[in-house]
Design an enzyme around this catalytic site. Sequence first.
Site, PDB file in Angstrom:
ATOM      1  N   ARG A  17      87.878  26.973  95.113  1.00 36.51           N
ATOM      2  CA  ARG A  17      87.366  25.460  94.626  1.00 36.51           C
ATOM      3  C   ARG A  17      86.142  25.776  93.583  1.00 36.51           C
ATOM      4  O   ARG A  17      86.769  24.629  92.624  1.00 36.51           O
ATOM      5  CB  ARG A  17      87.280  24.946  96.403  1.00 36.51           C
ATOM      6  CG  ARG A  17      86.988  23.484  95.107  1.00 36.51           C
ATOM      7  CD  ARG A  17      87.776  22.054  96.354  1.00 36.51           C
ATOM      8  NE  ARG A  17      85.909  22.007  96.891  1.00 36.51           N
ATOM      9  CZ  ARG A  17      86.372  20.907  98.096  1.00 36.51           C
ATOM     10  NH1 ARG A  17      87.032  20.841  98.517  1.00 36.51           N
ATOM     11  NH2 ARG A  17      84.787  20.924  98.360  1.00 36.51           N
ATOM     12  N   ARG A  49      82.037  10.801 110.404  1.00 37.16           N
ATOM     13  CA  ARG A  49      82.027  11.851 109.831  1.00 37.16           C
ATOM     14  C   ARG A  49      80.834  12.048 111.357  1.00 37.16           C
ATOM     15  O   ARG A  49      80.218  13.208 111.483  1.00 37.16           O
ATOM     16  CB  ARG A  49      80.729  12.666 109.321  1.00 37.16           C
ATOM     17  CG  ARG A  49      81.872  13.625 108.089  1.00 37.16           C
ATOM     18  CD  ARG A  49      81.346  13.380 106.837  1.00 37.16           C
ATOM     19  NE  ARG A  49      81.429  14.777 106.284  1.00 37.16           N
ATOM     20  CZ  ARG A  49      82.118  14.516 104.779  1.00 37.16           C
ATOM     21  NH1 ARG A  49      82.370  13.386 104.467  1.00 37.16           N
ATOM     22  NH2 ARG A  49      81.635  15.569 104.809  1.00 37.16           N
ATOM     23  N   ARG A  96      77.584  22.875 105.190  1.00 38.76           N
ATOM     24  CA  ARG A  96      78.087  21.541 105.008  1.00 38.76           C
ATOM     25  C   ARG A  96      79.814  22.096 105.963  1.00 38.76           C
ATOM     26  O   ARG A  96      79.274  21.198 107.314  1.00 38.76           O
ATOM     27  CB  ARG A  96      78.608  21.912 103.737  1.00 38.76           C
ATOM     28  CG  ARG A  96      78.467  20.563 102.279  1.00 38.76           C
ATOM     29  CD  ARG A  96      79.136  20.583 101.536  1.00 38.76           C
ATOM     30  NE  ARG A  96      80.076  19.928 101.473  1.00 38.76           N
ATOM     31  CZ  ARG A  96      80.825  20.847 100.661  1.00 38.76           C
ATOM     32  NH1 ARG A  96      81.097  21.601 100.346  1.00 38.76           N
ATOM     33  NH2 ARG A  96      82.229  19.829 100.297  1.00 38.76           N
ATOM     34  N   LYS A 148      92.298  18.340 103.335  1.00 44.33           N
ATOM     35  CA  LYS A 148      91.686  16.832 103.059  1.00 44.33           C
ATOM     36  C   LYS A 148      92.274  15.690 101.654  1.00 44.33           C
ATOM     37  O   LYS A 148      92.992  15.125 101.295  1.00 44.33           O
ATOM     38  CB  LYS A 148      91.016  15.717 103.396  1.00 44.33           C
ATOM     39  CG  LYS A 148      90.388  16.552 105.216  1.00 44.33           C
ATOM     40  CD  LYS A 148      89.110  16.208 105.900  1.00 44.33           C
ATOM     41  CE  LYS A 148      87.780  16.202 105.019  1.00 44.33           C
ATOM     42  NZ  LYS A 148      87.602  17.347 104.818  1.00 44.33           N
ATOM     43  N   ARG A 188      81.341  21.625  92.079  1.00 45.31           N
ATOM     44  CA  ARG A 188      80.791  21.035  92.869  1.00 45.31           C
ATOM     45  C   ARG A 188      79.291  21.763  92.812  1.00 45.31           C
ATOM     46  O   ARG A 188      79.501  22.974  93.169  1.00 45.31           O
ATOM     47  CB  ARG A 188      81.475  20.581  93.765  1.00 45.31           C
ATOM     48  CG  ARG A 188      82.099  19.420  93.418  1.00 45.31           C
ATOM     49  CD  ARG A 188      83.516  18.604  94.687  1.00 45.31           C
ATOM     50  NE  ARG A 188      82.384  18.748  96.029  1.00 45.31           N
ATOM     51  CZ  ARG A 188      82.972  18.710  97.018  1.00 45.31           C
ATOM     52  NH1 ARG A 188      84.636  18.288  97.132  1.00 45.31           N
ATOM     53  NH2 ARG A 188      82.663  18.203  98.021  1.00 45.31           N
TER      54      ARG A 188
HETATM   55  P1  AMP Z   1      82.733  15.354 101.204  1.00 44.45           P
HETATM   56  O1  AMP Z   1      83.252  15.475  99.707  1.00 44.45           O
HETATM   57  O2  AMP Z   1      83.811  14.811 101.768  1.00 44.45           O
HETATM   58  O3  AMP Z   1      83.157  16.814 100.778  1.00 44.45           O
HETATM   59  O4  AMP Z   1      81.267  15.164 101.194  1.00 44.45           O
HETATM   60  C1  AMP Z   1      80.991  15.664 100.414  1.00 44.45           C
HETATM   61  C2  AMP Z   1      79.306  15.292 100.715  1.00 44.45           C
HETATM   62  O5  AMP Z   1      78.762  14.161 100.747  1.00 44.45           O
HETATM   63  C3  AMP Z   1      78.905  15.230 102.417  1.00 44.45           C
HETATM   64  O6  AMP Z   1      78.440  16.930 102.228  1.00 44.45           O
HETATM   65  C4  AMP Z   1      77.727  14.779 102.354  1.00 44.45           C
HETATM   66  O7  AMP Z   1      76.399  14.611 102.365  1.00 44.45           O
HETATM   67  C5  AMP Z   1      78.253  12.582 102.110  1.00 44.45           C
HETATM   68  N1  AMP Z   1      78.790  12.558 102.662  1.00 44.45           N
HETATM   69  C6  AMP Z   1      80.262  12.207 102.523  1.00 44.45           C
HETATM   70  N2  AMP Z   1      80.723  11.240 103.382  1.00 44.45           N
HETATM   71  C7  AMP Z   1      79.454  11.316 104.727  1.00 44.45           C
HETATM   72  C8  AMP Z   1      79.816  10.674 105.401  1.00 44.45           C
HETATM   73  N3  AMP Z   1      81.314  10.158 106.171  1.00 44.45           N
HETATM   74  N4  AMP Z   1      78.853  10.671 106.294  1.00 44.45           N
HETATM   75  C9  AMP Z   1      77.520  10.944 105.666  1.00 44.45           C
HETATM   76  N5  AMP Z   1      77.525  11.559 104.722  1.00 44.45           N
HETATM   77  C10 AMP Z   1      78.932  12.570 104.273  1.00 44.45           C
END
Ligand code: AMP
Length: 189
Positions: A128, A89, A145, A14, A134
């Site tokens: 990654r 999400r 996740r 993404k 991270r």
């Molecule tokens: P990402 O970088 O999009 O994989 O997001 C990293 C983390 O941020 C996720 O594992 C969640 O803990 C939190 N997070 C990001 N976007 C959302 C969302 N739309 N709703 C809830 N938690 C989120």
Amino acid sequence: MLNIVLFGPPGAGKGTQAAKLIEKYQLVHISTGDLFRMHIKEQTELGKRVKDLLDNGILVPDSVTIDMLEEEVQKNPDAKGIIFDGFPRTVPQAEALDAFLSSKNSGIKTVLQLDVNEEELKRRIAERRKISGRADDDQDKLVKRIDEYFNKTVHVLPYYQGQNKLTVVNGIGQIEDIFGQLCSSIDTE
Ligand code: AMP
């Protein structure tokens, strides 16, 4: 406005595709994951509240996420369009986004799903992790996740399917080929 939801599990590409789409269509990129990480880095109140959740790959509660998202959209009143990356999400998030955008006489134009199987996701995240550092790219957290994605996030897809807005693109292949498919889908919408 050209508002696009870029949808897919962690490691689907993404971020890579969002960067290319922003450049081509001059869009604003809003990644809720990036915003949360920024709050954590800057040790804001919000950052302190969500740190443990992010570290453990657990979704942040809807109300917190929706408030942050809406605030970020408000900061970009002149945007030609927005790419929503990592949001929505959950179905309540998708509903909140629709309500919020329609209050601005706008809406989501298309939802692009990058489809990648679990095996390939794990391989990519392991790669990654070597460069991102991270904490949530750690193997156990990654499983959490991916679980969150398949247990909660996939339920957003029927919501957009019902609105006839969903396009599925195979997320395995050359970056440029995938990008081409995303663009042709946007251009034909
Ligand atoms: P990402 O970088 O999009 O994989 O997001 C990293 C983390 O941020 C996720 O594992 C969640 O803990 C939190 N997070 C990001 N976007 C959302 C969302 N739309 N709703 C809830 N938690 C989120």
